[in-house]
Scaffold this active site. Structure first.
Site, PDB file in Angstrom:
ATOM      1  CG  HIS A  20      -1.905  -1.037   1.366  1.00  0.00           C
ATOM      2  ND1 HIS A  20      -2.008  -1.845   2.473  1.00  0.00           N
ATOM      3  CD2 HIS A  20      -2.882  -1.447   0.511  1.00  0.00           C
ATOM      4  CE1 HIS A  20      -3.013  -2.693   2.307  1.00  0.00           C
ATOM      5  NE2 HIS A  20      -3.554  -2.481   1.123  1.00  0.00           N
ATOM      6  CE  LYS A  44     -17.283  -8.089   3.748  1.00  0.00           C
ATOM      7  NZ  LYS A  44     -16.610  -7.207   3.045  1.00  0.00           N
ATOM      8  NE  ARG A  95      -2.557  -7.711  -4.491  1.00  0.00           N
ATOM      9  CZ  ARG A  95      -3.307  -8.008  -3.462  1.00  0.00           C
ATOM     10  NH1 ARG A  95      -2.781  -8.033  -2.267  1.00  0.00           N
ATOM     11  NH2 ARG A  95      -4.568  -8.298  -3.601  1.00  0.00           N
ATOM     12  CB  SER A 133      -4.244  -6.632   4.734  1.00  0.00           C
ATOM     13  OG  SER A 133      -3.854  -5.383   4.219  1.00  0.00           O
TER      14      SER A 133
END
Ligand code: PNS
Length: 164
Positions: A20, A44, A95, A133
């Site tokens: 990031h 959520k 990516r 992450s």
């Protein structure tokens, strides 16, 4: 006076990774300012870090860049947020090919909602292609070393969360 070119870089950032950070640095080569915007989804929320913790870590990472990097959070639609803060561009990192389908759908939906806001994709630096992450959290939770993938502040906070 020339208009300030602001780009919004949205995401979950749970937590921010070196991938990031690379994207923010790339964004600043093209735009005057970047707003790193954490999306809050109350429906959520299975995040490891609270929004406040995420904001604090990101602010610490970019503290030397002053006003060029702002850190914020938002609820609701990203395009509404972008409009509110005066950004005409949404930055997303790519990516691998596997990112493409999801990103393509989001970009097209956002374009449908607000045709005047453009999504710009940037390729993450080669060293960060495999970092996410989600994987960082998994590796730490299982006792692995992620020091090469996250900034120091994040490493410290991850260790606290997993008491390692
Ligand atoms: O880091 P992520 O989880 O891949 O980021 C996804 C994010 C936050 C960019 C996306 O979920 C989002 O834009 N959420 C805000 C709500 C919204 O606008 N949803 C419609 C997207 S087409």
């Amino acid at each position: 006076m020339a208009r300030t070119n602001i780009a919004v870089y949205p995401g979950s950032f749970d937590p921010i990774t070196n991938g990031h950070i690379d994207l923010v640095e790339r964004t600043l080569r093209v735009f005057d300012r970047a707003i790193v915007a954490i999306a809050i989804n109350p429906a959520k929320d299975s995040s490891l870090f609270s929004t406040e913790e995420r904001i604090e870590m990101i602010r610490e990472v970019f503290k030397d860049l002053g006003k060029r990097v702002q850190v914020d959070s938002f609820e609701g639609l990203l395009v509404h947020y972008a409009e509110r803060v005066g950004a005409r561009v949404i930055i997303r990192g790519l990516r691998a090919i596997s990112d493409f389908e999801y990103e393509f759908q989001m970009a097209m939906m956002n374009r449908e909602l607000k045709p005047n806001i453009e999504t710009l994709f940037m390729m993450t630096g080669e060293s960060y292609f495999y970092i996410s992450s989600r994987l960082v959290k998994e590796v730490v939770s299982l006792g692995g070393d992620v020091s090469a993938f996250v900034p120091k502040i994040v490493l410290r906070k991850l260790k606290q969360k997993f008491k390692r």
